[in-house]
Write a protein that holds these residues in place. Structure first.
Motif, PDB file in Angstrom:
ATOM      1  N   ASN A 172     -32.293 -62.584  20.421  1.00  0.00           N
ATOM      2  CA  ASN A 172     -31.638 -62.896  19.152  1.00  0.00           C
ATOM      3  C   ASN A 172     -30.649 -64.045  19.314  1.00  0.00           C
ATOM      4  N   ALA A 173     -29.898 -64.019  20.417  1.00  0.00           N
ATOM      5  CA  ALA A 173     -28.925 -65.086  20.656  1.00  0.00           C
ATOM      6  C   ALA A 173     -29.628 -66.420  20.843  1.00  0.00           C
ATOM      7  N   ALA A 174     -30.790 -66.402  21.514  1.00  0.00           N
ATOM      8  CA  ALA A 174     -31.538 -67.644  21.723  1.00  0.00           C
ATOM      9  C   ALA A 174     -32.057 -68.199  20.402  1.00  0.00           C
ATOM     10  N   THR A 175     -32.483 -67.292  19.511  1.00  0.00           N
ATOM     11  CA  THR A 175     -32.961 -67.738  18.193  1.00  0.00           C
ATOM     12  C   THR A 175     -31.843 -68.427  17.422  1.00  0.00           C
ATOM     13  N   TYR A 176     -30.670 -67.813  17.420  1.00  0.00           N
ATOM     14  CA  TYR A 176     -29.534 -68.416  16.715  1.00  0.00           C
ATOM     15  C   TYR A 176     -29.141 -69.737  17.373  1.00  0.00           C
ATOM     16  N   TYR A 177     -29.185 -69.791  18.698  1.00  0.00           N
ATOM     17  CA  TYR A 177     -28.835 -71.014  19.426  1.00  0.00           C
ATOM     18  C   TYR A 177     -29.773 -72.153  19.033  1.00  0.00           C
ATOM     19  N   ASP A 178     -31.073 -71.826  18.942  1.00  0.00           N
ATOM     20  CA  ASP A 178     -32.054 -72.850  18.570  1.00  0.00           C
ATOM     21  C   ASP A 178     -31.812 -73.386  17.165  1.00  0.00           C
ATOM     22  N   GLN A 179     -31.304 -72.529  16.282  1.00  0.00           N
ATOM     23  CA  GLN A 179     -31.026 -72.973  14.916  1.00  0.00           C
ATOM     24  C   GLN A 179     -29.873 -73.975  14.868  1.00  0.00           C
ATOM     25  N   ARG A 180     -29.042 -73.953  15.883  1.00  0.00           N
ATOM     26  CA  ARG A 180     -27.884 -74.854  15.914  1.00  0.00           C
ATOM     27  C   ARG A 180     -28.124 -76.050  16.837  1.00  0.00           C
ATOM     28  N   MET A 181     -29.387 -76.379  17.089  1.00  0.00           N
ATOM     29  CA  MET A 181     -29.728 -77.465  17.983  1.00  0.00           C
ATOM     30  C   MET A 181     -29.636 -78.799  17.252  1.00  0.00           C
ATOM     31  N   ASP A 182     -29.000 -79.775  17.899  1.00  0.00           N
ATOM     32  CA  ASP A 182     -28.929 -81.138  17.376  1.00  0.00           C
ATOM     33  C   ASP A 182     -30.215 -81.848  17.772  1.00  0.00           C
ATOM     34  N   ALA A 188     -27.186 -77.758  21.633  1.00  0.00           N
ATOM     35  CA  ALA A 188     -26.550 -77.046  20.526  1.00  0.00           C
ATOM     36  C   ALA A 188     -25.217 -77.697  20.185  1.00  0.00           C
ATOM     37  N   ALA A 189     -24.841 -77.603  18.931  1.00  0.00           N
ATOM     38  CA  ALA A 189     -23.595 -78.211  18.485  1.00  0.00           C
ATOM     39  C   ALA A 189     -23.005 -77.398  17.342  1.00  0.00           C
ATOM     40  N   ALA A 190     -21.712 -77.518  17.186  1.00  0.00           N
ATOM     41  CA  ALA A 190     -21.050 -76.905  16.037  1.00  0.00           C
ATOM     42  C   ALA A 190     -21.410 -77.674  14.776  1.00  0.00           C
ATOM     43  N   ARG A 191     -21.240 -77.032  13.655  1.00  0.00           N
ATOM     44  CA  ARG A 191     -21.481 -77.694  12.376  1.00  0.00           C
ATOM     45  C   ARG A 191     -20.190 -77.704  11.579  1.00  0.00           C
ATOM     46  N   VAL A 192     -19.816 -78.858  11.126  1.00  0.00           N
ATOM     47  CA  VAL A 192     -18.638 -78.994  10.277  1.00  0.00           C
ATOM     48  C   VAL A 192     -19.110 -79.532   8.937  1.00  0.00           C
ATOM     49  N   THR A 193     -18.842 -78.768   7.895  1.00  0.00           N
ATOM     50  CA  THR A 193     -19.285 -79.149   6.559  1.00  0.00           C
ATOM     51  C   THR A 193     -18.088 -79.574   5.722  1.00  0.00           C
ATOM     52  N   ASP A 194     -18.103 -80.775   5.234  1.00  0.00           N
ATOM     53  CA  ASP A 194     -17.077 -81.242   4.305  1.00  0.00           C
ATOM     54  C   ASP A 194     -17.472 -80.732   2.916  1.00  0.00           C
ATOM     55  N   LEU A 195     -16.770 -79.692   2.463  1.00  0.00           N
ATOM     56  CA  LEU A 195     -17.157 -79.047   1.206  1.00  0.00           C
ATOM     57  C   LEU A 195     -17.136 -80.004   0.029  1.00  0.00           C
ATOM     58  N   SER A 196     -16.281 -81.009   0.085  1.00  0.00           N
ATOM     59  CA  SER A 196     -16.211 -81.948  -1.035  1.00  0.00           C
ATOM     60  C   SER A 196     -17.470 -82.800  -1.148  1.00  0.00           C
ATOM     61  N   LEU A 197     -18.264 -82.835  -0.054  1.00  0.00           N
ATOM     62  CA  LEU A 197     -19.494 -83.631  -0.071  1.00  0.00           C
ATOM     63  C   LEU A 197     -20.720 -82.784  -0.383  1.00  0.00           C
ATOM     64  N   VAL A 198     -20.529 -81.459  -0.450  1.00  0.00           N
ATOM     65  CA  VAL A 198     -21.649 -80.574  -0.782  1.00  0.00           C
ATOM     66  C   VAL A 198     -21.712 -80.471  -2.297  1.00  0.00           C
ATOM     67  N   THR A 199     -22.461 -81.361  -2.891  1.00  0.00           N
ATOM     68  CA  THR A 199     -22.455 -81.471  -4.349  1.00  0.00           C
ATOM     69  C   THR A 199     -23.748 -80.979  -5.002  1.00  0.00           C
ATOM     70  N   ASP A 200     -24.682 -80.462  -4.198  1.00  0.00           N
ATOM     71  CA  ASP A 200     -25.906 -79.914  -4.785  1.00  0.00           C
ATOM     72  C   ASP A 200     -25.566 -78.671  -5.598  1.00  0.00           C
ATOM     73  N   SER A 201     -26.243 -78.515  -6.703  1.00  0.00           N
ATOM     74  CA  SER A 201     -25.981 -77.366  -7.577  1.00  0.00           C
ATOM     75  C   SER A 201     -26.980 -76.244  -7.301  1.00  0.00           C
ATOM     76  N   VAL A 202     -26.599 -75.051  -7.715  1.00  0.00           N
ATOM     77  CA  VAL A 202     -27.506 -73.914  -7.613  1.00  0.00           C
ATOM     78  C   VAL A 202     -28.735 -74.165  -8.472  1.00  0.00           C
ATOM     79  N   GLY A 203     -29.743 -73.290  -8.298  1.00  0.00           N
ATOM     80  CA  GLY A 203     -30.972 -73.445  -9.061  1.00  0.00           C
ATOM     81  C   GLY A 203     -30.795 -73.166 -10.544  1.00  0.00           C
ATOM     82  N   GLU A 204     -31.851 -73.462 -11.270  1.00  0.00           N
ATOM     83  CA  GLU A 204     -31.884 -73.187 -12.700  1.00  0.00           C
ATOM     84  C   GLU A 204     -32.265 -71.720 -12.927  1.00  0.00           C
TER      85      GLU A 204
END
Length: 534
Positions: A172-182, A188-204
Motif C-alpha cells: 500500500n505504501a508503495a502504491t501511494y509513493y508511486d502516485q507522488r512520483m515526479d 517522489a516529491a511533495a506537492r504544494v498547491t497554490d489554492l488561488s490558482l486552482v480555478t477549475d469549477s465543480v461539475g454541472e
C-alpha cells in the motif's frame, strides 16, 4: 516436572522458562500489568508447580531481572514486564497460538483446503500465502474436482488473513509513493498547491448533462442508509457530473486515492456512515443535512463529540454527489485574511490573493470549517453577510463575491461541555444564523458493529464479529461514564488497526484508552468493566 529441573541445554529452571513465557503471553493479551496472584494460580495448567512455588519463582526472577514487579503499599504485587527465558515451550504455544507464521507453507491450515487441494495449489506454483491471496477465483477454481467457485472464494479470503500485515502495508505504501512520483525526475516529491490558482469549477448538475428533469431521482442524493434503508428518501441535493474533480472525496479504489480516502467494502462500494438520528428532530442526519444543502448556500452547523463521524458524513455526502470538499481547521489566531486571502505585492501594486474559503466559494466547493467557535470573533463576523445573504464581502479586496451556485458552507464543533472545555460557546449573533444539528455517538450497538465490520474487515478479516461486538459494547459503557476516557467510533477503528498489527484485543483497548485519557481521568478505573467483556 519440578521447579528444580532445568531445561535441556540451559541453566534456567524449566518451571521458570514456562512461567516467564506464560507471563509474556498474558502481558500481551491483557495489555499491561498482570497480578502475581493470577499468574501463580494459572501456571499449574501448564507446568507442575504449586501457586506458592510459582510465587517464589517470580520473586527469584525479580531479583534476577527476569520480571519487573510493582508492589503496592498493601503488599499486593503486579508484573509489569518480563524477559522470557529460552525458547517458548510447546505447551504455551499450543495454548496461545503461534507467535509468527512458520516458514514452511502449509495451505491446509485454511479450513477448506484438503490434502488434495493443498497439493494442487503447490503444483500450480503457489508457494506462499501472499501469492495465493493475490490470485483470482478463476485461477484456482477447478484445480481439483472439489474446488468449486464458492469454495475458491472462501479459500482466497481466508488466505489473506495469513499474509503478514507488514507485507500488505508495504504494498500500500508503495502504491501511494508511486502516485507522488515526479515524471521528470522519477523520484517522489511533495506537492504544494497554490489554492488561488486552482480555478477549475465543480461539475454541472447531472440532470442538466443527462437531459433529465430537475426532480428526477436519478440526479439527486437519495438517503438509503440507516433508518432510511428500507424506504429511501429523495433529498433534492443534485449530483454533479464530474466525479474526477480534484477535491471530490475519493474511494480507496480510485487511482488518485490517498491515505485519507474513503474506505470501501468487499464490493468496492464506499462504506456509508452509521447515520444517527438527530435526537431532537428524530430524522436521520444525512437526510436532514442533504435537504439543507439542497436549499443552496444555507449555513449548517453540526455539533458532536470527537470521533462521532461529523466529517466522515460530510465527506460521504460530497463523494456521493461529486462535490468538492474543502476542510479547514481554524484556531484562536485565525483572522479574516486567513480565510479570504491576503493582499500581496505584485510589482508596483498590491493585489488580492485568494484564500481557501474565497477560492472554494468561487469554485463551487463545500467548505467545512472545523472548530468554528474557537476562531476570533472578527473572523466569524466577517462571514455574516455570507451567512445572511449568500454573498461574501471581502473588504480588504474591495470585492463583493457571489459564490458559485454549487458552493456550500458547513461548520462543525464539539459540544461546550466539561470534556471539551476548550470549545468556546459561539457568539449568539453568529449561532442564530445556522441550521444546527446534533451528531451523537451511535446509539445502537449492532449498527456500530455493522459499520466497523465493513470498514475494518473488507478484503481481509481483521477482527471477528463477536470480538468486535464486545469491544463496541464496552465503548458504549465509556460514553456513559464521565470519569472514564471515552472511546469514539474513530478510536475503535484505530483500535482495530492495532489488532491487525498483532496486538491482542484487550491490550488494544487498554492502549487506546490510555491514549485518549484526559489528565484527570484514569484508564485503570475502567479495567474491571473491560474484564467483563474481554
Amino acid at each position: 516436572m519440578s521447579s528444580a529441573s532445568t531445561a535441556s541445554g540451559d541453566t534456567t529452571p524449566e518451571g521458570q522458562v514456562v512461567l516467564s513465557h506464560l507471563v509474556n503471553r498474558l502481558l500481551q493479551r491483557e495489555g499491561g500489568n498482570v497480578p502475581v496472584e493470577r499468574v501463580a494460580l494459572r501456571v499449574s495448567d501448564y507446568v507442575d508447580l504449586s501457586d506458592q512455588d510459582a510465587a517464589d519463582l517470580i520473586d527469584e526472577g525479580d531479583d534476577a531481572g527476569i520480571y519487573t514487579l510493582d508492589r503496592s503499599s498493601s503488599g499486593n504485587a503486579t508484573i509489569t514486564g518480563v524477559s522470557p527465558q529460552g525458547t517458548e515451550p510447546e505447551v504455551i504455544t499450543d495454548a496461545f497460538g503461534e507467535l509468527q507464521q512458520d516458514t514452511d507453507v502449509d495451505f491446509r491450515m485454511i479450513e477448506v483446503v484438503t490434502d488434495t487441494i493443498n497439493d494442487a495449489l503447490q503444483d500450480a506454483g503457489y508457494d506462499a500465502f501472499e501469492s495465493l491471496a493475490d490470485a483470482n477465483v478463476d485461477d484456482i477454481a477447478g484445480l481439483t474436482s472439489t474446488l468449486t467457485e464458492s469454495r475458491a472464494e472462501n479459500l482466497l479470503k481466508e488466505a489473506a488473513t495469513h499474509v503478514p500485515v507488514g507485507l500488505r502495508l508495504a504494498k500500500n505504501a508503495a502504491t501511494y509513493y508511486d502516485q507522488r512520483m515526479d515524471p521528470d525526475t522519477e523520484r517522489a516529491a511533495a506537492r504544494v498547491t497554490d489554492l488561488s490558482l486552482v480555478t477549475d469549477s465543480v461539475g454541472e448538475p447531472l440532470y442538466r448533462s443527462e437531459g433529465w428533469e430537475p426532480d428526477d431521482e436519478r440526479g439527486m442524493y437519495v438517503s438509503d442508509i440507516g433508518r432510511n434503508a428500507g424506504s429511501p428518501v429523495p433529498t433534492g441535493l443534485h449530483i454533479l457530473d464530474d466525479p474526477d474533480y480534484p477535491s471530490v472525496p475519493k474511494a480507496a479504489t480510485h487511482p488518485d486515492a490517498a491515505y485519507d480516502a474513503l474506505s470501501v467494502d468487499d464490493n468496492g462500494e464506499v462504506v456509508p456512515p452509521a447515520v444517527p438520528i438527530d435526537p431532537r428532530f428524530q430524522v436521520p442526519l444525512d437526510e436532514l443535512i442533504a435537504k439543507k444543502l439542497a436549499r443552496g448556500l444555507v449555513p449548517i452547523r453540526v455539533v458532536g463529540p470527537r470521533g462521532s463521524g461529523k466529517n466522515y458524513l460530510l465527506k460521504y455526502l460530497c463523494h456521493k454527489t461529486n462535490r468538492g470538499y474543502q476542510s479547514i481547521d481554524v484556531d484562536r489566531a485565525t483572522e479574516p485574511e486567513d480565510l479570504f486571502g491576503p493582499l500581496v505585492p505584485d510589482g508596483d501594486v498590491i493585489v488580492p490573493r485568494n484564500g481557501a474559503v474565497k477560492q472554494g466559494l468561487l469554485n463551487g466547493d463545500t467548505i467545512v470549517i472545523n472548530e468554528f467557535p474557537v476562531m476570533q470573533a472578527g473572523a466569524a463576523i466577517a462571514l455574516h453577510r455570507l451567512l445572511n445573504e449568500g454573498t461574501l464581502l471581502v473588504k480588504s479586496h474591495g470585492e463583493l463575491v457571489e459564490p458559485h451556485p454549487s458552493a456550500r458552507l458547513v461548520i462543525t464543533m464539539n459540544p461546550p461541555t466539561r470534556e471539551y472545555r476548550d470549545s468556546e460557546p459561539m457568539n449568539s449573533a453568529t449561532r442564530g444564523r445556522f441550521r444546527s444539528f446534533e451528531q451523537p455517538y451511535i446509539q445502537d450497538v449492532e449498527e456500530e458493529v455493522d459499520t466497523l465490520d465493513r470498514q475494518v474487515n473488507s478484503g481481509k478479516p481483521v477482527v471477528d464479529r463477536p470480538t468486535l461486538k464486545k469491544i463496541v459494547q464496552f465503548a458504549h459503557q465509556t460514553r456513559e461514564n464521565e470519569s472514564w476516557p471515552t472511546l469514539s467510533t474513530r478510536n475503535l477503528t484505530i483500535l482495530c488497526e492495532h489488532i491487525e498489527d498483532g496486538v491482542y484485543p484487550k491490550a488494544a483497548v487498554k492502549g487506546v484508552l490510555w491514549g485518549v485519557a484526559e489528565p484527570n481521568q484514569y484508564p485503570e478505573d475502567a479495567y474491571e468493566t473491560l474484564n467483563d467483556y474481554l
